[in-house]
Write a protein that holds these residues in place. Sequence first.
Motif, PDB file in Angstrom:
ATOM      1  N   GLN A 186      -0.243   1.848 -13.308  1.00 43.43           N
ATOM      2  CA  GLN A 186       1.087   2.039 -12.691  1.00 43.43           C
ATOM      3  C   GLN A 186       1.016   1.894 -11.172  1.00 43.43           C
ATOM      4  O   GLN A 186       1.921   1.330 -10.551  1.00 43.43           O
ATOM      5  CB  GLN A 186       1.644   3.414 -13.070  1.00 43.43           C
ATOM      6  N   ILE A 187      -0.063   2.369 -10.600  1.00 42.58           N
ATOM      7  CA  ILE A 187      -0.225   2.234  -9.136  1.00 42.58           C
ATOM      8  C   ILE A 187      -0.370   0.750  -8.780  1.00 42.58           C
ATOM      9  O   ILE A 187       0.254   0.249  -7.838  1.00 42.58           O
ATOM     10  CB  ILE A 187      -1.456   3.054  -8.668  1.00 42.58           C
ATOM     11  N   HIS A 188      -1.160   0.051  -9.587  1.00 44.10           N
ATOM     12  CA  HIS A 188      -1.346  -1.398  -9.384  1.00 44.10           C
ATOM     13  C   HIS A 188       0.004  -2.121  -9.511  1.00 44.10           C
ATOM     14  O   HIS A 188       0.348  -2.992  -8.702  1.00 44.10           O
ATOM     15  CB  HIS A 188      -2.346  -1.907 -10.424  1.00 44.10           C
ATOM     16  N   GLN A 189       0.765  -1.738 -10.534  1.00 43.18           N
ATOM     17  CA  GLN A 189       2.064  -2.408 -10.746  1.00 43.18           C
ATOM     18  C   GLN A 189       3.044  -2.114  -9.605  1.00 43.18           C
ATOM     19  O   GLN A 189       3.817  -2.994  -9.204  1.00 43.18           O
ATOM     20  CB  GLN A 189       2.661  -2.005 -12.104  1.00 43.18           C
ATOM     21  N   ALA A 190       2.984  -0.908  -9.092  1.00 37.04           N
ATOM     22  CA  ALA A 190       3.849  -0.577  -7.942  1.00 37.04           C
ATOM     23  C   ALA A 190       3.474  -1.464  -6.749  1.00 37.04           C
ATOM     24  O   ALA A 190       4.344  -1.946  -6.013  1.00 37.04           O
ATOM     25  CB  ALA A 190       3.696   0.901  -7.590  1.00 37.04           C
ATOM     26  N   TYR A 191       2.181  -1.672  -6.583  1.00 34.41           N
ATOM     27  CA  TYR A 191       1.700  -2.538  -5.500  1.00 34.41           C
ATOM     28  C   TYR A 191       2.234  -3.963  -5.682  1.00 34.41           C
ATOM     29  O   TYR A 191       2.792  -4.568  -4.761  1.00 34.41           O
ATOM     30  CB  TYR A 191       0.164  -2.528  -5.502  1.00 34.41           C
ATOM     31  N   MET A 192       2.084  -4.478  -6.909  1.00 37.60           N
ATOM     32  CA  MET A 192       2.487  -5.861  -7.189  1.00 37.60           C
ATOM     33  C   MET A 192       4.000  -6.032  -7.074  1.00 37.60           C
ATOM     34  O   MET A 192       4.484  -7.043  -6.573  1.00 37.60           O
ATOM     35  CB  MET A 192       2.020  -6.294  -8.587  1.00 37.60           C
ATOM     36  N   GLN A 193       4.715  -5.028  -7.543  1.00 39.00           N
ATOM     37  CA  GLN A 193       6.185  -5.077  -7.487  1.00 39.00           C
ATOM     38  C   GLN A 193       6.653  -5.209  -6.039  1.00 39.00           C
ATOM     39  O   GLN A 193       7.508  -6.028  -5.705  1.00 39.00           O
ATOM     40  CB  GLN A 193       6.733  -3.789  -8.122  1.00 39.00           C
ATOM     41  N   HIS A 230       0.838  -1.212   0.000  1.00 37.01           N
ATOM     42  CA  HIS A 230       0.000   0.000   0.000  1.00 37.01           C
ATOM     43  C   HIS A 230       0.869   1.256   0.000  1.00 37.01           C
ATOM     44  O   HIS A 230       0.559   2.240  -0.668  1.00 37.01           O
ATOM     45  CB  HIS A 230      -0.929  -0.005   1.223  1.00 37.01           C
ATOM     46  N   ARG A 231       1.958   1.208   0.755  1.00 35.66           N
ATOM     47  CA  ARG A 231       2.848   2.388   0.793  1.00 35.66           C
ATOM     48  C   ARG A 231       3.465   2.636  -0.590  1.00 35.66           C
ATOM     49  O   ARG A 231       3.567   3.780  -1.034  1.00 35.66           O
ATOM     50  CB  ARG A 231       3.943   2.196   1.853  1.00 35.66           C
ATOM     51  N   ALA A 232       3.823   1.535  -1.265  1.00 33.16           N
ATOM     52  CA  ALA A 232       4.404   1.696  -2.612  1.00 33.16           C
ATOM     53  C   ALA A 232       3.349   2.259  -3.570  1.00 33.16           C
ATOM     54  O   ALA A 232       3.652   3.113  -4.411  1.00 33.16           O
ATOM     55  CB  ALA A 232       4.912   0.340  -3.112  1.00 33.16           C
ATOM     56  N   ALA A 233       2.128   1.802  -3.433  1.00 27.76           N
ATOM     57  CA  ALA A 233       1.049   2.297  -4.305  1.00 27.76           C
ATOM     58  C   ALA A 233       0.788   3.784  -4.043  1.00 27.76           C
ATOM     59  O   ALA A 233       0.596   4.569  -4.974  1.00 27.76           O
ATOM     60  CB  ALA A 233      -0.224   1.480  -4.052  1.00 27.76           C
ATOM     61  N   ARG A 234       0.821   4.154  -2.788  1.00 24.86           N
ATOM     62  CA  ARG A 234       0.598   5.566  -2.432  1.00 24.86           C
ATOM     63  C   ARG A 234       1.678   6.437  -3.079  1.00 24.86           C
ATOM     64  O   ARG A 234       1.376   7.494  -3.639  1.00 24.86           O
ATOM     65  CB  ARG A 234       0.626   5.723  -0.912  1.00 24.86           C
ATOM     66  N   GLN A 235       2.918   5.957  -3.020  1.00 25.02           N
ATOM     67  CA  GLN A 235       4.012   6.723  -3.625  1.00 25.02           C
ATOM     68  C   GLN A 235       3.806   6.858  -5.141  1.00 25.02           C
ATOM     69  O   GLN A 235       4.034   7.920  -5.716  1.00 25.02           O
ATOM     70  CB  GLN A 235       5.355   6.039  -3.319  1.00 25.02           C
TER      71      GLN A 235
END
Length: 440
Positions: free
Chosen positions: A190-197, A175-180
């Motif tokens: 891109q937000i989804h991919q940041a979450y998955m990454q 969630h923190r990565a998605a927020r960033q």
Amino acid sequence: MDDIALFKEHLKERTKNCDAILEELLLPGLVISSGTPFTYFADDQDAPFVTTPHFSHWCPEEGPYHLLAYLPGKKPMLLRHAPKDFWYDHSESGEQFWQEGFDIVEYDSKDKLWEQLDRYKGFAFIGPEEAKAKEKGLKPNLKPLVARLDWQRGLKSDYELANIGQASKKAASAHRAARQAFVNGGSEIQIHQAYMQELGCQECDLPYHNIVGLNEKAAVLHYQFKRRDSSGQLLLIDAGARYRGYASDITRTYVHSQVPETFKELLKGMEKLQQELCNLILPGVSYLHLHEQAHMKISDLLIDSGLVSGLNQDDVISAGISKAFFPHGLGHMLGLQVHDVSGLQKNAEGDPCDPSSRFPTLRTARDLRAREVITVEPGLYFIPMLLNLLREQEWSSNLNWKMIDALTPFGGIRIEDNVYIQEGTPKNITREFLGNEFLV
Ligand code: GLY
Ligand code: MN
Ligand code: MN
């Protein structure tokens, strides 16, 4: 306690409860299937496989066609499907901590595996292979049995609580990565991919499809798409993680500083009332009552924000206004399944909760029990379809349409935490790992 000890206790609890249930229902034993894959129509492709939760409740091994056989007083037996196959990998899932709990025998074909069931005539069976089980003289999916097991599944062992904690920790960092990614102006994909990454797993390993809505899409409760082309002023992200089969289910709503002050006030109000509701999660409390409390608090917020005027809290609720802004339930049980079992049972026998309730679509509508895990997820949305219905009502003039129209492009708000129910102070599992820094 380490994993081995936690699991040992968990399995001991399973066998003890199962013994009592089998004795009550005069059943000699139980066979549970891990499930069969679902093949798409007119295709040779399978849907991502999900192990049956009944099987996972006993055994963390994943994959289709395994069977678990339990005879009271004996060690449970895992009949593991391990075909010789160079198309797919059938090796063990890797974790060893649970294996001591079972007698494990491997079979290289389904037929050989099912032949073993000749020994278990008269046993209860749980799984999708009903016809096959009947042929073997087993009793498939007996309602009184499933109801009792589901009722037990509502109560989490320390092993299960630890797993939900780990699932929450993993989801929190994603969630923190998605927020960033949102702060950086990312699109939904891109937000989804940041979450998955950050989570570092495949999408089929998630407990449910991530809901990633920017702006007006936050008003689609289970929004399933991921747009590539737009950034947004508001992000609603509802996303969890799995750990050893157990789920977390977390929603956060973030806004950039440019959103209207009135929307920010609504967000602050929702955060406050969500935390108040989380603090009311105690054994013996009626969840239906908590849902009603959520409607009262949301109605007050609608009035305080100026979205509604000339009506009191009771009017706002009875006119259905709060329901148009908050059209879903306050939450649901959480465990092996994201919408876990037992929330609509009144008792172990499986009697349903009062269907005459004013909120017939709630997923949980009974008194809470210690050792359950439940979500608390109030929302406030600007859903054009529901707002249009409000426009036609007699008290339409009590709504501030100018304000509603100005806020509708920002979609809506949902804040969701997972709470463990215990005497004294509720344990907010989510907040141990993730605060709510909703303003960017
Ligand atoms: N993530 C689906 C739900 O909150 O119920
Ligand atoms: Mn959710
Ligand atoms: Mn939920």
